[in-house]
Design a protein around this motif. Structure first.
Motif, PDB file in Angstrom:
ATOM      1  N   LEU A  26      41.782  19.799  21.305  1.00 39.02           N
ATOM      2  CA  LEU A  26      42.993  19.302  20.680  1.00 39.02           C
ATOM      3  C   LEU A  26      43.453  20.252  19.572  1.00 39.02           C
ATOM      4  O   LEU A  26      44.638  20.575  19.459  1.00 39.02           O
ATOM      5  N   GLN A  84      42.841  23.391  19.311  1.00 40.67           N
ATOM      6  CA  GLN A  84      43.332  24.614  19.944  1.00 40.67           C
ATOM      7  C   GLN A  84      44.792  24.446  20.359  1.00 40.67           C
ATOM      8  O   GLN A  84      45.654  25.273  20.071  1.00 40.67           O
ATOM      9  N   LYS A  85      45.050  23.332  21.005  1.00 41.90           N
ATOM     10  CA  LYS A  85      46.413  23.045  21.456  1.00 41.90           C
ATOM     11  C   LYS A  85      47.356  22.941  20.266  1.00 41.90           C
ATOM     12  O   LYS A  85      48.475  23.453  20.285  1.00 41.90           O
ATOM     13  N   HIS A  86      46.851  22.285  19.228  1.00 36.38           N
ATOM     14  CA  HIS A  86      47.623  22.113  18.011  1.00 36.38           C
ATOM     15  C   HIS A  86      48.023  23.477  17.449  1.00 36.38           C
ATOM     16  O   HIS A  86      49.177  23.721  17.108  1.00 36.38           O
ATOM     17  N   ASP A 105      48.137  26.359  19.021  1.00 33.26           N
ATOM     18  CA  ASP A 105      49.065  27.015  19.937  1.00 33.26           C
ATOM     19  C   ASP A 105      50.494  26.573  19.662  1.00 33.26           C
ATOM     20  O   ASP A 105      51.415  27.381  19.626  1.00 33.26           O
ATOM     21  N   MET A 106      50.638  25.295  19.455  1.00 36.10           N
ATOM     22  CA  MET A 106      51.984  24.775  19.268  1.00 36.10           C
ATOM     23  C   MET A 106      52.604  25.261  17.971  1.00 36.10           C
ATOM     24  O   MET A 106      53.790  25.563  17.910  1.00 36.10           O
ATOM     25  N   LYS A 107      51.766  25.335  16.937  1.00 36.26           N
ATOM     26  CA  LYS A 107      52.280  25.795  15.648  1.00 36.26           C
ATOM     27  C   LYS A 107      52.767  27.239  15.721  1.00 36.26           C
ATOM     28  O   LYS A 107      53.705  27.609  15.042  1.00 36.26           O
ATOM     29  N   PRO A 161      52.453  25.929  25.360  1.00 36.21           N
ATOM     30  CA  PRO A 161      51.987  25.981  26.753  1.00 36.21           C
ATOM     31  C   PRO A 161      52.536  24.805  27.525  1.00 36.21           C
ATOM     32  O   PRO A 161      52.572  23.685  27.023  1.00 36.21           O
ATOM     33  N   ARG A 182      51.358  23.883  30.384  1.00 33.42           N
ATOM     34  CA  ARG A 182      50.304  23.320  31.222  1.00 33.42           C
ATOM     35  C   ARG A 182      49.755  22.050  30.564  1.00 33.42           C
ATOM     36  O   ARG A 182      49.508  22.022  29.369  1.00 33.42           O
ATOM     37  N   PRO A 183      49.593  20.993  31.338  1.00 24.68           N
ATOM     38  CA  PRO A 183      49.066  19.769  30.735  1.00 24.68           C
ATOM     39  C   PRO A 183      47.640  19.943  30.235  1.00 24.68           C
ATOM     40  O   PRO A 183      46.879  20.748  30.774  1.00 24.68           O
ATOM     41  N   LEU A 184      47.314  19.194  29.196  1.00 25.70           N
ATOM     42  CA  LEU A 184      45.988  19.272  28.599  1.00 25.70           C
ATOM     43  C   LEU A 184      44.944  18.724  29.557  1.00 25.70           C
ATOM     44  O   LEU A 184      43.852  19.248  29.683  1.00 25.70           O
ATOM     45  N   THR A 185      45.305  17.669  30.227  1.00 26.82           N
ATOM     46  CA  THR A 185      44.426  17.098  31.239  1.00 26.82           C
ATOM     47  C   THR A 185      45.145  17.195  32.577  1.00 26.82           C
ATOM     48  O   THR A 185      46.269  16.753  32.700  1.00 26.82           O
ATOM     49  N   ALA A 233      50.703  17.719  19.058  1.00 26.03           N
ATOM     50  CA  ALA A 233      49.690  18.016  20.064  1.00 26.03           C
ATOM     51  C   ALA A 233      48.998  16.718  20.442  1.00 26.03           C
ATOM     52  O   ALA A 233      48.634  16.501  21.590  1.00 26.03           O
ATOM     53  N   ASP A 255      48.994  12.973  28.304  1.00 26.45           N
ATOM     54  CA  ASP A 255      48.194  13.375  29.458  1.00 26.45           C
ATOM     55  C   ASP A 255      47.154  12.315  29.792  1.00 26.45           C
ATOM     56  O   ASP A 255      46.937  11.977  30.955  1.00 26.45           O
ATOM     57  N   THR A 279      46.671   9.901  33.255  1.00 32.24           N
ATOM     58  CA  THR A 279      45.429   9.739  34.009  1.00 32.24           C
ATOM     59  C   THR A 279      45.065   8.266  34.143  1.00 32.24           C
ATOM     60  O   THR A 279      44.662   7.800  35.209  1.00 32.24           O
ATOM     61  N   ILE A 282      39.496  21.097  30.511  1.00 36.83           N
ATOM     62  CA  ILE A 282      40.765  21.220  29.809  1.00 36.83           C
ATOM     63  C   ILE A 282      41.151  22.688  29.705  1.00 36.83           C
ATOM     64  O   ILE A 282      40.317  23.538  29.455  1.00 36.83           O
ATOM     65  N   ARG A 283      42.424  22.927  29.902  1.00 41.40           N
ATOM     66  CA  ARG A 283      42.886  24.298  29.651  1.00 41.40           C
ATOM     67  C   ARG A 283      44.021  24.248  28.660  1.00 41.40           C
ATOM     68  O   ARG A 283      44.982  23.519  28.833  1.00 41.40           O
ATOM     69  N   THR A 284      43.905  24.993  27.624  1.00 42.22           N
ATOM     70  CA  THR A 284      44.933  24.929  26.584  1.00 42.22           C
ATOM     71  C   THR A 284      45.859  26.118  26.643  1.00 42.22           C
ATOM     72  O   THR A 284      46.873  26.156  25.980  1.00 42.22           O
ATOM     73  N   GLU A 285      45.466  27.098  27.419  1.00 39.67           N
ATOM     74  CA  GLU A 285      46.328  28.299  27.485  1.00 39.67           C
ATOM     75  C   GLU A 285      47.251  28.189  28.664  1.00 39.67           C
ATOM     76  O   GLU A 285      48.145  27.976  28.974  1.00 39.67           O
TER      77      GLU A 285
END
Lengths: 159, 159
Positions: A130, A132-134, A136-138, A143, A145-148, B106, B113, B117, B156-159
């Motif tokens: 989470l 990491q995604k956070h 990335d967004m900042k 991205p 691509r969905p997280l799940t 995020a 997501d 599911t 999970i893929r964040t990239e």
DNA sequence: CTGAATAGGACGAAAAATGTCCGGTTTAAG
DNA sequence: CTTAAACCGGACATTTTTCGTCCTATTCAG
């Protein structure tokens, strides 16, 4: 069927801690101000997180909270259960109560199975994912691509 | 994070209908008595099920409800959404509101997501599956196999 | 000692869940 | 046509849960 504010605040709070050096001690007041969460309420929530062993606390002057484990060792289910207690989709599934409604017990079984799948979904995402995604967004990488990923569930078998 | 009584009653009620011949008209009063559910409340719930097109109703003397589709064409998600409206794990995810909290968005994405599911899990079980399991249990065959198998979710893929 | 900070319990307001009630409409049957 | 049965729909009441606040105790640095 929704996530409470308490859980939401708990996740945001943990995310805030995860954004600092491991071991860095942060006060409730700081998180409260930065994330715009009522201070007393957040204090209560962090008490739960502490009891659950997700964070540690120092009392007294210069005190505060710090992560008890690395962020890839803490998942969303941990946080939810720390704040709300064990997930129970239905009263039936609450360990203590048990099920008295023998006539619709297939429903209890179904809900139990669904519950396990939901828990697995939640347990599969760590705070690190989470964070990491956070991050990335900042940095505006957004991205798509969905997280799940979508999951194709296996067919039901009743026999 | 739990299932409401209304949804539970809705599932039980549909299950009751599914246990009769397709097209058989059943009154609220009968379901209420047989399944021990408050009559007025169940009436309200069936209004929702009717509006959602899961059942049809006949008004007036000799009226009642009957399935609008075969039970293998109705899943648990259908019922939940009929009774509670669209699932939204968080206020953020409520279509109308949108998300203003850019700093923790995020989290919104993650919850979205996870929500998908969960919905997929619910959508994957039909009333027919449940009715089959129900019937098995009544005949004391008690299958120990779970209704929904454990799922190994992808990483999970964040990239 | 004093001030800062968490711990924990009691309390309260707001919202949601869980029903109830009643008047309205539709329909079968006499 | 009248009547009784049954759903429709909205308003209302009760209970439970959520979402906090507040106060006192405890701990600790300086």
């Amino acid at each position: 069927m929704h996530i409470t504010r308490a859980v939401e605040y708990g996740i945001i709070g943990m995310l805030y801690l995860a954004g600092h050096d491991r071991g860095k001690v942060v006060m409730i007041d700081e998180i409260s101000r930065k994330e715009d969460i009522p201070k007393s309420f957040l204090g209560k929530i962090f008490q739960s997180l502490t009891r659950a062993g997700l964070v540690n606390s120092n009392r007294g002057a210069g005190g505060g909270f710090y992560m008890a484990r690395d962020s890839d060792q803490i998942n969303i289910l941990d946080i939810i259960e720390a704040v709300e207690g064990k997930i129970a989709l239905q009263r039936c599934l609450d360990a203590a109560t048990g099920c008295s409604n023998s006539d619709s017990c297939a429903l209890c079984l179904l809900l139990h199975d669904i519950q396990e799948t939901v828990k697995q979904t939640l347990a599969n995402t760590t705070l690190a994912d989470l964070a990491q995604k956070h991050a990335d967004m900042k940095s505006h990488k957004h991205p798509q691509r969905p997280l799940t990923e979508s999951v194709r569930l296996p067919d039901i078998r009743t026999e």
